[in-house]
Write an enzyme that holds these catalytic residues in place. Structure first.
Site, PDB file in Angstrom:
ATOM      1  N   GLY A 111       0.745  -1.434  -0.172  1.00 50.08           N
ATOM      2  CA  GLY A 111       0.105   0.132  -0.009  1.00 50.08           C
ATOM      3  C   GLY A 111       0.790   1.164  -0.001  1.00 50.08           C
ATOM      4  O   GLY A 111       1.876   1.310   0.542  1.00 50.08           O
ATOM      5  N   SER A 159       6.112  -6.703   2.019  1.00 47.05           N
ATOM      6  CA  SER A 159       7.020  -6.633   1.309  1.00 47.05           C
ATOM      7  C   SER A 159       8.401  -7.293   1.815  1.00 47.05           C
ATOM      8  O   SER A 159       9.456  -7.116   0.819  1.00 47.05           O
ATOM      9  CB  SER A 159       6.900  -5.035   0.311  1.00 47.05           C
ATOM     10  OG  SER A 159       5.862  -4.456  -0.151  1.00 47.05           O
ATOM     11  N   ILE A 216       0.758   3.507   6.713  1.00 46.45           N
ATOM     12  CA  ILE A 216      -0.063   4.293   7.318  1.00 46.45           C
ATOM     13  C   ILE A 216      -0.275   3.845   8.700  1.00 46.45           C
ATOM     14  O   ILE A 216      -0.503   4.687   9.713  1.00 46.45           O
ATOM     15  CB  ILE A 216      -1.806   5.132   7.181  1.00 46.45           C
ATOM     16  CG1 ILE A 216      -2.414   3.544   6.437  1.00 46.45           C
ATOM     17  CG2 ILE A 216      -0.873   5.576   5.897  1.00 46.45           C
ATOM     18  CD1 ILE A 216      -3.430   4.467   5.845  1.00 46.45           C
ATOM     19  N   ASP A 217      -0.440   2.196   8.567  1.00 45.34           N
ATOM     20  CA  ASP A 217      -0.424   1.457   9.865  1.00 45.34           C
ATOM     21  C   ASP A 217      -0.215   1.651  10.840  1.00 45.34           C
ATOM     22  O   ASP A 217      -0.417   0.446  11.881  1.00 45.34           O
ATOM     23  CB  ASP A 217      -1.062  -0.012   9.053  1.00 45.34           C
ATOM     24  CG  ASP A 217      -1.936   0.062   8.259  1.00 45.34           C
ATOM     25  OD1 ASP A 217      -3.013   0.336   8.591  1.00 45.34           O
ATOM     26  OD2 ASP A 217      -1.840  -0.980   6.962  1.00 45.34           O
ATOM     27  N   ARG A 258     -25.461  15.210  17.930  1.00 45.07           N
ATOM     28  CA  ARG A 258     -25.560  13.859  17.450  1.00 45.07           C
ATOM     29  C   ARG A 258     -24.362  12.797  17.937  1.00 45.07           C
ATOM     30  O   ARG A 258     -23.518  13.882  17.848  1.00 45.07           O
ATOM     31  CB  ARG A 258     -24.914  14.052  15.861  1.00 45.07           C
ATOM     32  CG  ARG A 258     -26.354  14.564  15.301  1.00 45.07           C
ATOM     33  CD  ARG A 258     -25.902  14.465  13.189  1.00 45.07           C
ATOM     34  NE  ARG A 258     -27.588  14.490  12.767  1.00 45.07           N
ATOM     35  CZ  ARG A 258     -27.798  15.061  11.536  1.00 45.07           C
ATOM     36  NH1 ARG A 258     -27.083  15.835  11.357  1.00 45.07           N
ATOM     37  NH2 ARG A 258     -28.984  14.860  11.474  1.00 45.07           N
ATOM     38  N   GLU A 303     -14.588  10.541  22.262  1.00 48.72           N
ATOM     39  CA  GLU A 303     -15.431   9.589  23.462  1.00 48.72           C
ATOM     40  C   GLU A 303     -14.712   8.636  23.986  1.00 48.72           C
ATOM     41  O   GLU A 303     -14.743   7.593  25.267  1.00 48.72           O
ATOM     42  CB  GLU A 303     -17.531   9.665  23.679  1.00 48.72           C
ATOM     43  CG  GLU A 303     -17.583   9.886  25.227  1.00 48.72           C
ATOM     44  CD  GLU A 303     -19.136  11.163  24.495  1.00 48.72           C
ATOM     45  OE1 GLU A 303     -19.597  11.463  24.161  1.00 48.72           O
ATOM     46  OE2 GLU A 303     -19.075  11.141  25.421  1.00 48.72           O
ATOM     47  N   HIS A 362      -9.959   6.057   1.635  1.00 51.14           N
ATOM     48  CA  HIS A 362      -8.685   5.778   1.904  1.00 51.14           C
ATOM     49  C   HIS A 362      -8.031   6.986   1.574  1.00 51.14           C
ATOM     50  O   HIS A 362      -6.992   7.734   1.593  1.00 51.14           O
ATOM     51  CB  HIS A 362      -8.873   5.530   0.020  1.00 51.14           C
ATOM     52  CG  HIS A 362      -8.761   3.637  -0.259  1.00 51.14           C
ATOM     53  ND1 HIS A 362      -9.756   3.216   0.022  1.00 51.14           N
ATOM     54  CD2 HIS A 362      -7.331   2.863  -0.395  1.00 51.14           C
ATOM     55  CE1 HIS A 362      -8.730   1.793   0.159  1.00 51.14           C
ATOM     56  NE2 HIS A 362      -7.519   2.192  -0.401  1.00 51.14           N
ATOM     57  N   GLN A 395      -7.392   8.938   4.112  1.00 48.70           N
ATOM     58  CA  GLN A 395      -5.877   7.948   4.993  1.00 48.70           C
ATOM     59  C   GLN A 395      -4.788   8.088   4.357  1.00 48.70           C
ATOM     60  O   GLN A 395      -3.508   8.166   4.925  1.00 48.70           O
ATOM     61  CB  GLN A 395      -6.535   7.929   6.454  1.00 48.70           C
ATOM     62  CG  GLN A 395      -7.903   7.692   6.899  1.00 48.70           C
ATOM     63  CD  GLN A 395      -8.349   6.510   7.395  1.00 48.70           C
ATOM     64  OE1 GLN A 395      -7.975   6.001   8.250  1.00 48.70           O
ATOM     65  NE2 GLN A 395      -9.362   5.634   6.738  1.00 48.70           N
TER      66      GLN A 395
END
Ligand code: ATP
Length: 320
Positions: A11, A105, A127-128, A163, A188, A250, A252
């Site tokens: 990725g 990889s 990114i993970d 909301r 929260e 995506h 992100q």
């Protein structure tokens, strides 16, 4: 060593370009030639390889994605695929390889090294942030900041309409993005795969805070822990609160890398070249407690990265 190759695989992650730039310019600084291998291991097999010079990597430090493109290449998982890649290694005179990507990889790089002896250096680019042996992987900080920005915006509308919002974020089977962005965004509740969660408790907290006068609530859910849609549906069913779900997806992965990711990528990329020149191989350049460290690939591949659960507890305390 005279000529090295560099590729991005798996990725994409913001900061990969800064890493490529660092590898190329550091290598050129020491008189090495650099070949860019396109679309991960696919370009290795298909000989989609071209020389890179200082100008090839100009004007990319601030860009998301990867100028070399990236791909998932099933053929590289086969001995036949790797044999063809080896032919290209010989044809192009590649004497060392820098692989920027995730755990998969790194597996590919390690296997290739074992089979053909090509020195390999890996840089954590995902990114993970799920790669052990490094506090941060390239792209994580940018992704977290993207999520926090989104939470800020969602908070505005959540407040106006009183909301409850459920925000689902990426992270594969880990909760690094959810935990860090949830804490930074003042969520929260945070739902991550590393900790069991109770919807009963989450709803009780929502109701308690509503009675205290809280006008909105944000719950961050890691994709690997639960479906945001299902969590939203359950909350609405149990509390009756107007509950909306946002799946960030995506977006992100994209965006201009943060200064942190650029600096991290620059440091790790430069070190990888240095180590290759010193005859090192089968290592990942990692970042631990503010220092660039060399970690054995085997160690990286055989350990699961632990999340900081103290941070999770802190987020719980601070959100009361
Ligand atoms: P991300 O964390 O972003 O998904 P990743 O590097 O873990 O990145 P993968 O899809 O797992 O992504 O692997 C990327 C590529 O690495 C594969 O498409 C394949 O070309 C190579 N690869 C993965 N595992 C192996 C393996 N066991 N043997 C050879 N090559 C592999």
């Amino acid at each position: 060593m005279q000529r090295i190759g560099v590729l991005t695989s798996g990725g994409d992650a913001p900061g990969m370009n800064a890493a490529i730039r660092a590898v190329v310019r550091k290598a050129l600084y020491h008189g090495l030639e650099v070949l860019g291998i396109k679309r991960g291991f696919s370009g290795f097999i298909e000989a989609d390889i071209e020389p890179l010079n200082a100008w090839s990597v100009a004007d990319i430090v601030h860009r998301g994605g990867t100028m070399l493109r990236t791909a998932r290449c099933e053929k590289f998982k086969t001995p036949e695929g790797r044999r063809i890649a080896k032919e290209n290694v010989d044809r192009f005179g590649i004497q060392g390889l820098v692989v920027i990507g995730g755990g998969g990889s790194f597996h590919g790089a390690a296997i290739f090294n074992r089979e053909f002896g090509l020195p390999v250096m890996c840089l954590p680019g995902t990114i993970d942030n799920d790669i052990s042996g490094t506090d941060y992987s390239i792209g994580f900080d940018t992704a977290v900041n993207t999520v926090v920005e989104a939470i800020n915006k969602i908070r505005d509308t959540a407040t106006s309409h009183e909301r409850t919002f459920v925000v689902e974020v990426m992270g594969r089977d880990t909760g690094f993005i959810a935990l860090t962005a949830g804490l930074a965004g003042g969520a929260e509740s945070i739902i991550i795969p590393e900790r069991p969660f109770s919807l009963e408790e989450i709803c009780a907290r929502l109701e308690r805070n509503y009675r205290k006068g809280t006008s909105h609530s944000i719950i961050v859910v890691a994709e690997g822990a639960a479906s945001g849609v299902e969590i939203g549906r359950e909350i609405k069913k149990r509390t009756g609160f107007d509950t909306k779900v946002t799946i960030l997806g995506h977006l992100q992965r994209g965006g201009s890398p943060t200064a942190f990711d650029r600096v991290l990528a620059s440091m790790l990329g430069a070190k990888a070249v240095e180590w290759l020149m010193q005859g090192e191989s089968n290592k990942m350049a990692g970042y631990v407690a503010g220092q660039v460290v060399s970690v054995d690939l085997e160690r990286v591949l055989n350990r699961r990265k632990n999340i900081n659960l103290a941070l999770y507890d802190l987020a719980g305390i601070l959100s009361i």
